[in-house]
Design a protein around this motif. Structure first.
Motif, PDB file in Angstrom:
ATOM      1  N   LYS A 137       0.824  -1.219   0.000  1.00  0.00           N
ATOM      2  CA  LYS A 137       0.000   0.000   0.000  1.00  0.00           C
ATOM      3  C   LYS A 137       0.852   1.260   0.000  1.00  0.00           C
ATOM      4  O   LYS A 137       0.480   2.268  -0.573  1.00  0.00           O
ATOM      5  N   GLU A 138       2.016   1.207   0.654  1.00  0.00           N
ATOM      6  CA  GLU A 138       2.887   2.378   0.724  1.00  0.00           C
ATOM      7  C   GLU A 138       3.452   2.738  -0.642  1.00  0.00           C
ATOM      8  O   GLU A 138       3.895   3.856  -0.859  1.00  0.00           O
ATOM      9  N   GLN A 139       3.458   1.791  -1.560  1.00  0.00           N
ATOM     10  CA  GLN A 139       4.083   2.006  -2.868  1.00  0.00           C
ATOM     11  C   GLN A 139       3.080   1.863  -4.006  1.00  0.00           C
ATOM     12  O   GLN A 139       3.440   1.487  -5.112  1.00  0.00           O
ATOM     13  N   GLN A 140       1.816   2.176  -3.749  1.00  0.00           N
ATOM     14  CA  GLN A 140       0.792   2.059  -4.788  1.00  0.00           C
ATOM     15  C   GLN A 140       1.059   2.991  -5.963  1.00  0.00           C
ATOM     16  O   GLN A 140       0.768   2.670  -7.097  1.00  0.00           O
ATOM     17  N   LYS A 141       1.638   4.183  -5.690  1.00  0.00           N
ATOM     18  CA  LYS A 141       1.871   5.150  -6.759  1.00  0.00           C
ATOM     19  C   LYS A 141       3.126   4.821  -7.579  1.00  0.00           C
ATOM     20  O   LYS A 141       3.304   5.322  -8.670  1.00  0.00           O
ATOM     21  N   ASP A 142       3.989   3.964  -7.049  1.00  0.00           N
ATOM     22  CA  ASP A 142       5.220   3.599  -7.753  1.00  0.00           C
ATOM     23  C   ASP A 142       4.934   2.573  -8.843  1.00  0.00           C
ATOM     24  O   ASP A 142       3.980   1.809  -8.774  1.00  0.00           O
ATOM     25  N   ASN A 143       5.784   2.571  -9.835  1.00  0.00           N
ATOM     26  CA  ASN A 143       5.673   1.624 -10.939  1.00  0.00           C
ATOM     27  C   ASN A 143       6.498   0.384 -10.577  1.00  0.00           C
ATOM     28  O   ASN A 143       7.690   0.323 -10.848  1.00  0.00           O
ATOM     29  N   LEU A 144       5.858  -0.600  -9.947  1.00  0.00           N
ATOM     30  CA  LEU A 144       6.547  -1.800  -9.486  1.00  0.00           C
ATOM     31  C   LEU A 144       6.269  -2.974 -10.414  1.00  0.00           C
ATOM     32  O   LEU A 144       5.181  -3.105 -10.967  1.00  0.00           O
ATOM     33  N   ARG A 165       9.581 -10.386  -4.487  1.00  0.00           N
ATOM     34  CA  ARG A 165      10.667  -9.510  -4.951  1.00  0.00           C
ATOM     35  C   ARG A 165      10.042  -8.506  -5.916  1.00  0.00           C
ATOM     36  O   ARG A 165       9.359  -8.876  -6.861  1.00  0.00           O
ATOM     37  N   TRP A 166      10.263  -7.217  -5.634  1.00  0.00           N
ATOM     38  CA  TRP A 166       9.693  -6.155  -6.455  1.00  0.00           C
ATOM     39  C   TRP A 166      10.805  -5.341  -7.082  1.00  0.00           C
ATOM     40  O   TRP A 166      11.810  -5.052  -6.452  1.00  0.00           O
ATOM     41  N   LEU A 167      10.614  -4.943  -8.314  1.00  0.00           N
ATOM     42  CA  LEU A 167      11.549  -4.064  -9.008  1.00  0.00           C
ATOM     43  C   LEU A 167      10.840  -2.746  -9.245  1.00  0.00           C
ATOM     44  O   LEU A 167       9.777  -2.706  -9.869  1.00  0.00           O
ATOM     45  N   ASN A 168      11.413  -1.671  -8.704  1.00  0.00           N
ATOM     46  CA  ASN A 168      10.849  -0.340  -8.885  1.00  0.00           C
ATOM     47  C   ASN A 168      11.410   0.231 -10.180  1.00  0.00           C
ATOM     48  O   ASN A 168      12.597   0.518 -10.274  1.00  0.00           O
ATOM     49  N   LEU A 169      10.553   0.393 -11.174  1.00  0.00           N
ATOM     50  CA  LEU A 169      11.005   0.816 -12.498  1.00  0.00           C
ATOM     51  C   LEU A 169      11.328   2.307 -12.577  1.00  0.00           C
ATOM     52  O   LEU A 169      12.172   2.714 -13.362  1.00  0.00           O
ATOM     53  N   ALA A 170      10.679   3.130 -11.783  1.00  0.00           N
ATOM     54  CA  ALA A 170      10.881   4.581 -11.868  1.00  0.00           C
ATOM     55  C   ALA A 170      12.315   4.996 -11.518  1.00  0.00           C
ATOM     56  O   ALA A 170      12.933   5.721 -12.289  1.00  0.00           O
ATOM     57  N   PRO A 171      12.899   4.591 -10.386  1.00  0.00           N
ATOM     58  CA  PRO A 171      14.272   5.016 -10.101  1.00  0.00           C
ATOM     59  C   PRO A 171      15.278   4.481 -11.110  1.00  0.00           C
ATOM     60  O   PRO A 171      16.270   5.139 -11.390  1.00  0.00           O
ATOM     61  N   THR A 172      15.036   3.324 -11.687  1.00  0.00           N
ATOM     62  CA  THR A 172      15.948   2.765 -12.669  1.00  0.00           C
ATOM     63  C   THR A 172      16.006   3.671 -13.894  1.00  0.00           C
ATOM     64  O   THR A 172      17.075   3.984 -14.402  1.00  0.00           O
ATOM     65  N   GLU A 173      14.850   4.120 -14.342  1.00  0.00           N
ATOM     66  CA  GLU A 173      14.811   4.999 -15.502  1.00  0.00           C
ATOM     67  C   GLU A 173      15.508   6.321 -15.201  1.00  0.00           C
ATOM     68  O   GLU A 173      16.277   6.821 -15.993  1.00  0.00           O
ATOM     69  N   SER A 174      15.247   6.905 -14.042  1.00  0.00           N
ATOM     70  CA  SER A 174      15.855   8.191 -13.720  1.00  0.00           C
ATOM     71  C   SER A 174      17.368   8.039 -13.531  1.00  0.00           C
ATOM     72  O   SER A 174      18.133   8.936 -13.887  1.00  0.00           O
ATOM     73  N   PHE A 175      17.818   6.922 -12.974  1.00  0.00           N
ATOM     74  CA  PHE A 175      19.250   6.702 -12.812  1.00  0.00           C
ATOM     75  C   PHE A 175      19.931   6.579 -14.169  1.00  0.00           C
ATOM     76  O   PHE A 175      21.008   7.114 -14.385  1.00  0.00           O
ATOM     77  N   ASN A 176      19.276   5.888 -15.097  1.00  0.00           N
ATOM     78  CA  ASN A 176      19.843   5.756 -16.445  1.00  0.00           C
ATOM     79  C   ASN A 176      19.948   7.113 -17.131  1.00  0.00           C
ATOM     80  O   ASN A 176      20.926   7.385 -17.834  1.00  0.00           O
ATOM     81  N   THR A 177      18.971   7.973 -16.941  1.00  0.00           N
ATOM     82  CA  THR A 177      19.058   9.303 -17.537  1.00  0.00           C
ATOM     83  C   THR A 177      20.171  10.118 -16.901  1.00  0.00           C
ATOM     84  O   THR A 177      20.835  10.902 -17.580  1.00  0.00           O
ATOM     85  N   LYS A 178      20.414   9.947 -15.595  1.00  0.00           N
ATOM     86  CA  LYS A 178      21.522  10.640 -14.931  1.00  0.00           C
ATOM     87  C   LYS A 178      22.867  10.174 -15.491  1.00  0.00           C
ATOM     88  O   LYS A 178      23.770  10.975 -15.708  1.00  0.00           O
ATOM     89  N   ILE A 179      22.992   8.883 -15.747  1.00  0.00           N
ATOM     90  CA  ILE A 179      24.237   8.356 -16.310  1.00  0.00           C
ATOM     91  C   ILE A 179      24.457   8.917 -17.716  1.00  0.00           C
ATOM     92  O   ILE A 179      25.564   9.334 -18.066  1.00  0.00           O
TER      93      ILE A 179
END
Length: 115
Positions: A40-47, A76-90
């Protein structure tokens, strides 16, 4: 198995499925798998669900003079949003330093800036 469900906490039954019940001597083994529901804490995240972690065992769970071992498998959950933002930072960092001659220094800077 339905009788053992009456003895377990509601929190456990709400979040886990009782898969197997074994009894060896005075020890009761309960095998639980976490339900594949997004927290419930991560409903807004793209998991994205990525299966289950390996089994962990909780040993300190006494029940009516029997030792009870809970064998738990968590989702096991993978949060897709931080992965995308990290790739753009790189990519931005790489564009800033187009012609990197010292790869070790580049990786050192990258880990310290974005870790």
């Amino acid at each position: 198995m339905p009788l053992i469900k009456l003895l377990l906490l509601n929190f456990i039954l709400d979040h886990f499925e009782l898969i197997l019940v074994d009894q060896h001597a005075q020890t009761l083994h309960l095998h639980l798998e976490e339900l594949n529901n997004q927290p419930k804490e991560q409903q807004k995240d793209n998991l994205l669900s990525k299966g289950l972690f390996s089994c962990i065992t909780v040993q300190n769970f006494p029940m009516r003079s029997h030792q009870v071992l809970l064998h738990i498998k968590q989702c096991r959950w993978l949060n897709l949003a931080p992965t995308e933002s990290f790739n753009t930072k790189i990519k931005a960092f790489r564009n800033q330093f187009c012609e990197v001659r010292n790869v070790e220094f580049f990786l050192y800077q990258l880990t310290h800036l974005y870790a």
